[in-house]
Design a protein around this motif. Structure first.
Motif, PDB file in Angstrom:
ATOM      1  N   ARG A  80       0.861  -1.184   0.000  1.00  0.00           N
ATOM      2  CA  ARG A  80       0.000   0.000   0.000  1.00  0.00           C
ATOM      3  C   ARG A  80       0.896   1.233   0.000  1.00  0.00           C
ATOM      4  NH1 ARG A  80      -2.627  -3.381   3.819  1.00  0.00           N
ATOM      5  NH2 ARG A  80      -4.755  -3.965   3.204  1.00  0.00           N
ATOM      6  N   ILE A  81       0.643   2.144  -0.899  1.00  0.00           N
ATOM      7  CA  ILE A  81       1.489   3.317  -1.044  1.00  0.00           C
ATOM      8  C   ILE A  81       0.927   4.464  -0.216  1.00  0.00           C
ATOM      9  CG2 ILE A  81       0.367   4.480  -2.994  1.00  0.00           C
ATOM     10  CD1 ILE A  81       4.109   3.766  -2.726  1.00  0.00           C
ATOM     11  N   SER A  82       1.821   5.334   0.293  1.00  0.00           N
ATOM     12  CA  SER A  82       1.418   6.571   0.941  1.00  0.00           C
ATOM     13  C   SER A  82       2.597   7.523   0.904  1.00  0.00           C
ATOM     14  CB  SER A  82       0.984   6.350   2.392  1.00  0.00           C
ATOM     15  OG  SER A  82       2.110   6.096   3.221  1.00  0.00           O
ATOM     16  N   LEU A  83       2.319   8.829   0.995  1.00  0.00           N
ATOM     17  CA  LEU A  83       3.393   9.814   1.022  1.00  0.00           C
ATOM     18  C   LEU A  83       4.307   9.578   2.215  1.00  0.00           C
ATOM     19  CD1 LEU A  83       4.925  12.397   0.340  1.00  0.00           C
ATOM     20  CD2 LEU A  83       3.090  13.694   1.441  1.00  0.00           C
ATOM     21  N   GLU A  84       3.723   9.313   3.387  1.00  0.00           N
ATOM     22  CA  GLU A  84       4.529   9.143   4.593  1.00  0.00           C
ATOM     23  C   GLU A  84       5.489   7.954   4.458  1.00  0.00           C
ATOM     24  OE1 GLU A  84       1.279  11.689   5.148  1.00  0.00           O
ATOM     25  OE2 GLU A  84       1.174   9.571   4.572  1.00  0.00           O
ATOM     26  N   LEU A  85       4.982   6.850   3.906  1.00  0.00           N
ATOM     27  CA  LEU A  85       5.830   5.676   3.686  1.00  0.00           C
ATOM     28  C   LEU A  85       6.965   6.000   2.730  1.00  0.00           C
ATOM     29  CD1 LEU A  85       6.334   2.488   3.707  1.00  0.00           C
ATOM     30  CD2 LEU A  85       4.993   2.529   1.593  1.00  0.00           C
ATOM     31  N   MET A  86       6.647   6.590   1.594  1.00  0.00           N
ATOM     32  CA  MET A  86       7.664   6.836   0.578  1.00  0.00           C
ATOM     33  C   MET A  86       8.668   7.884   1.030  1.00  0.00           C
ATOM     34  SD  MET A  86       6.903   4.576  -1.519  1.00  0.00           S
ATOM     35  CE  MET A  86       8.159   4.946  -2.748  1.00  0.00           C
ATOM     36  N   ALA A  87       8.197   8.896   1.784  1.00  0.00           N
ATOM     37  CA  ALA A  87       9.118   9.917   2.293  1.00  0.00           C
ATOM     38  C   ALA A  87      10.088   9.298   3.291  1.00  0.00           C
ATOM     39  CB  ALA A  87       8.333  11.056   2.926  1.00  0.00           C
ATOM     40  N   ALA A  88       9.576   8.437   4.171  1.00  0.00           N
ATOM     41  CA  ALA A  88      10.426   7.786   5.158  1.00  0.00           C
ATOM     42  C   ALA A  88      11.482   6.919   4.483  1.00  0.00           C
ATOM     43  CB  ALA A  88       9.575   6.950   6.116  1.00  0.00           C
ATOM     44  N   TRP A  89      11.056   6.097   3.515  1.00  0.00           N
ATOM     45  CA  TRP A  89      12.021   5.248   2.819  1.00  0.00           C
ATOM     46  C   TRP A  89      13.005   6.094   2.017  1.00  0.00           C
ATOM     47  CZ3 TRP A  89      15.064   1.542   2.672  1.00  0.00           C
ATOM     48  CH2 TRP A  89      15.705   1.149   1.489  1.00  0.00           C
ATOM     49  N   SER A  90      12.548   7.194   1.436  1.00  0.00           N
ATOM     50  CA  SER A  90      13.449   8.052   0.661  1.00  0.00           C
ATOM     51  C   SER A  90      14.627   8.504   1.507  1.00  0.00           C
ATOM     52  CB  SER A  90      12.690   9.280   0.141  1.00  0.00           C
ATOM     53  OG  SER A  90      11.660   8.931  -0.749  1.00  0.00           O
ATOM     54  N   ALA A  91      14.360   8.880   2.761  1.00  0.00           N
ATOM     55  CA  ALA A  91      15.437   9.357   3.633  1.00  0.00           C
ATOM     56  C   ALA A  91      16.481   8.270   3.863  1.00  0.00           C
ATOM     57  CB  ALA A  91      14.848   9.827   4.961  1.00  0.00           C
ATOM     58  N   ILE A  92      16.022   7.056   4.134  1.00  0.00           N
ATOM     59  CA  ILE A  92      16.947   5.937   4.369  1.00  0.00           C
ATOM     60  C   ILE A  92      17.698   5.584   3.087  1.00  0.00           C
ATOM     61  CG2 ILE A  92      17.087   3.507   5.038  1.00  0.00           C
ATOM     62  CD1 ILE A  92      14.601   4.020   6.814  1.00  0.00           C
ATOM     63  N   GLU A  93      16.997   5.592   1.977  1.00  0.00           N
ATOM     64  CA  GLU A  93      17.596   5.250   0.679  1.00  0.00           C
ATOM     65  C   GLU A  93      18.695   6.232   0.303  1.00  0.00           C
ATOM     66  OE1 GLU A  93      17.716   4.885  -3.849  1.00  0.00           O
ATOM     67  OE2 GLU A  93      17.665   6.615  -2.517  1.00  0.00           O
ATOM     68  N   ILE A  94      18.419   7.529   0.448  1.00  0.00           N
ATOM     69  CA  ILE A  94      19.408   8.557   0.114  1.00  0.00           C
ATOM     70  C   ILE A  94      20.637   8.427   1.008  1.00  0.00           C
ATOM     71  CG2 ILE A  94      19.841  11.043   0.163  1.00  0.00           C
ATOM     72  CD1 ILE A  94      16.841  11.353  -0.701  1.00  0.00           C
ATOM     73  N   ALA A  95      20.402   8.202   2.305  1.00  0.00           N
ATOM     74  CA  ALA A  95      21.525   8.025   3.239  1.00  0.00           C
ATOM     75  C   ALA A  95      22.364   6.807   2.870  1.00  0.00           C
ATOM     76  CB  ALA A  95      20.998   7.897   4.665  1.00  0.00           C
ATOM     77  N   SER A  96      21.720   5.763   2.372  1.00  0.00           N
ATOM     78  CA  SER A  96      22.457   4.565   1.959  1.00  0.00           C
ATOM     79  C   SER A  96      23.383   4.863   0.789  1.00  0.00           C
ATOM     80  CB  SER A  96      21.476   3.444   1.600  1.00  0.00           C
ATOM     81  OG  SER A  96      20.681   3.084   2.716  1.00  0.00           O
ATOM     82  N   TRP A  97      22.926   5.656  -0.172  1.00  0.00           N
ATOM     83  CA  TRP A  97      23.791   6.046  -1.289  1.00  0.00           C
ATOM     84  C   TRP A  97      24.964   6.890  -0.800  1.00  0.00           C
ATOM     85  CZ3 TRP A  97      24.286   3.863  -5.723  1.00  0.00           C
ATOM     86  CH2 TRP A  97      23.199   3.244  -6.349  1.00  0.00           C
ATOM     87  N   ASP A  98      24.716   7.750   0.179  1.00  0.00           N
ATOM     88  CA  ASP A  98      25.800   8.554   0.737  1.00  0.00           C
ATOM     89  C   ASP A  98      26.873   7.652   1.349  1.00  0.00           C
ATOM     90  OD1 ASP A  98      27.141  10.894   1.475  1.00  0.00           O
ATOM     91  OD2 ASP A  98      25.975  11.170   3.318  1.00  0.00           O
ATOM     92  N   ILE A  99      26.423   6.622   2.067  1.00  0.00           N
ATOM     93  CA  ILE A  99      27.354   5.652   2.659  1.00  0.00           C
ATOM     94  C   ILE A  99      28.133   4.908   1.575  1.00  0.00           C
ATOM     95  CG2 ILE A  99      27.456   3.452   3.905  1.00  0.00           C
ATOM     96  CD1 ILE A  99      25.083   4.490   5.594  1.00  0.00           C
ATOM     97  N   ILE A 100      27.445   4.433   0.561  1.00  0.00           N
ATOM     98  CA  ILE A 100      28.108   3.669  -0.505  1.00  0.00           C
ATOM     99  C   ILE A 100      29.142   4.531  -1.219  1.00  0.00           C
ATOM    100  CG2 ILE A 100      27.735   2.518  -2.725  1.00  0.00           C
ATOM    101  CD1 ILE A 100      24.964   1.657  -1.589  1.00  0.00           C
ATOM    102  N   GLY A 101      28.786   5.785  -1.483  1.00  0.00           N
ATOM    103  CA  GLY A 101      29.742   6.690  -2.125  1.00  0.00           C
ATOM    104  C   GLY A 101      30.982   6.904  -1.281  1.00  0.00           C
ATOM    105  N   LYS A 102      30.776   7.056   0.027  1.00  0.00           N
ATOM    106  CA  LYS A 102      31.928   7.228   0.915  1.00  0.00           C
ATOM    107  C   LYS A 102      32.788   5.964   0.941  1.00  0.00           C
ATOM    108  CE  LYS A 102      29.676  10.627   3.919  1.00  0.00           C
ATOM    109  NZ  LYS A 102      29.005  10.838   5.230  1.00  0.00           N
ATOM    110  N   ARG A 103      32.147   4.793   0.976  1.00  0.00           N
ATOM    111  CA  ARG A 103      32.893   3.533   0.964  1.00  0.00           C
ATOM    112  C   ARG A 103      33.699   3.386  -0.331  1.00  0.00           C
ATOM    113  NH1 ARG A 103      34.621   0.819   4.724  1.00  0.00           N
ATOM    114  NH2 ARG A 103      32.625   0.235   5.656  1.00  0.00           N
TER     115      ARG A 103
END
Length: 390
Positions: A80-103
């Motif tokens: 089930r989609i919602s703005l709150e769900l997608m916004a929350a996952w977006s934050a974690i997803e973006i942070a994960s890319w930041d980590i991968i780039g640093k690694r």
């Protein structure tokens, strides 16, 4: 490289809304920053959603972005989609890319396809609050003096309803005319309607706006009924933008299939982050639709993620820069983006290329919204003795 900790921070801005950041840390101490899209009064709601997601993400590899995102949709949200769900996952997803780039020791754009341009163009938003046309024009001139060559604003007074009072319409046309006269013929005027009109109103207004050479007409109708937007696009000789209130790839597919927009403006902090934006841009490209990412987020984390994405996709046009958040974001940043004359240079350091001083961030706490002056029934349209004002 397993995720060990996820922490949220709400930055009090004293402006149109507060900002929600997310810090994801791995077991070996490497960390990345993400940001979630929020609206005024709902910052804590999305922060609570990130905190509810965290136990299901901790222990997973930061590399497994696609799979973890799918699990959040299928198992956490039960498809089930919602703005709150997608916004929350977006934050974690973006942070994960930041980590991968640093690694990897690389900027994120070099991990997702490499740069397609030297710098990213931005337009100004968050500048146009006021009560009169004269105040709006004065603010527009200040934006031009800052070096911007494009700016977006909503010239329409009155409530966000499916019909518009003719006095409000005339006010908006006068406002756009005054802006064009003040800023000159080469300055790009991007007109925002915030999903407020029925097609009949949107089409009539679009034809009236055309004489001012505006560069786009954004979200004239509700995107939940994308046929309404498509109806306007077929009838108005101005590029139509939609996407900031669309959060799933399925809904963007429908928008493209119905030829509802010339330009898509999804928000990287609301649709699932960098991976989802790459998918949306790839769907849009063969339809000759360009991307102008929405960015009602900080000029730090959300903007950095948007800049990396915008550097890569071939069908990029311009992205959004909220000037009202600029000074505070510079205050809390230990590594900011470089913006000059409406352009942002691509970061060259690993990850997103930004960082935040947590102590300075915490020095600006969030304050819960208590009252914003929502209309009472006696203030609804139509109203006797009404005078338009912003």
């Amino acid at each position: 490289m397993k995720i060990a900790r996820i922490e949220t921070f709400i930055l009090g801005t004293g402006s149109s809304k507060d900002l929600l950041f997310c810090r994801v840390e791995t077991e070996d101490g490497l960390y990345g920053w993400g940001e979630a899209y929020v609206t005024h009064g709902k910052e804590k709601v999305v922060a609570d959603c990130i905190e509810a997601m965290a136990p299901h993400v901790i222990g997973r590899s930061a590399f497994n972005i696609r799979h973890t995102g799918q699990i959040m949709f299928e198992d956490f949200a039960i498809r089930r989609i919602s703005l709150e769900l997608m916004a929350a996952w977006s934050a974690i997803e973006i942070a994960s890319w930041d980590i991968i780039g640093k690694r990897a020791g690389l900027p994120v754009y070099n991990l997702i396809g490499g740069a397609s341009r030297e710098r990213v163009r931005v337009y100004a938003n968050g500048w146009s609050r006021g009560t009169t046309i004269e105040e709006g024009v004065e603010r527009g001139l200040k934006v031009k003096a800052m070096g911007f060559t494009a700016a977006k604003f909503d010239p329409f007074p009155g409530p966000w309803r499916s019909f518009v009072d003719r006095r409000d319409e005339d006010f908006a046309i006068d406002y756009v005319r005054a802006m064009r006269q003040a800023l000159g013929p080469d300055f790009e005027l991007l007109i925002e309607a915030h999903r407020r009109f029925a097609p009949a109103h949107a089409i009539r207004i679009g034809h009236r706006l055309a004489e001012f050479g505006i560069d786009w007409y954004e979200e004239p109708c509700l995107s939940e009924n994308i046929d309404l937007v498509a109806e306007v696009r077929r009838a108005v000789p101005i590029p139509i933008v939609t996407g900031e209130a669309i959060y799933s790839k399925e809904a963007f597919f429908e928008c493209l299939a119905k030829r509802a927009a010339d330009i898509l403006n999804p928000d990287i902090c609301a649709v699932g982050g960098i991976s989802a934006m790459l998918d949306i841009a790839a769907m849009a490209q063969p339809q000759a639709v360009v991307m102008s990412p929405h960015n009602y987020n900080s000029t730090l984390v959300g903007l950095a993620a948007t800049v990396h994405l915008s550097a890569v996709i071939p069908n990029f046009r311009i992205t959004e820069y909220f000037v009202n958040f600029q000074d505070l974001c510079r205050e809390i940043a230990t590594a900011p983006l470089t913006m000059q004359d409406g352009w942002i240079d691509l970061p060259t350091t690993p990850g997103l290329g930004i960082d935040i001083d947590v102590d300075k961030l915490r020095a600006h706490p969030h304050h819960e919204a208590t009252h914003r002056g929502f209309r009472q029934y006696w203030e609804e349209y139509p109203r006797k003795d009404y005078t338009p004002q912003l």
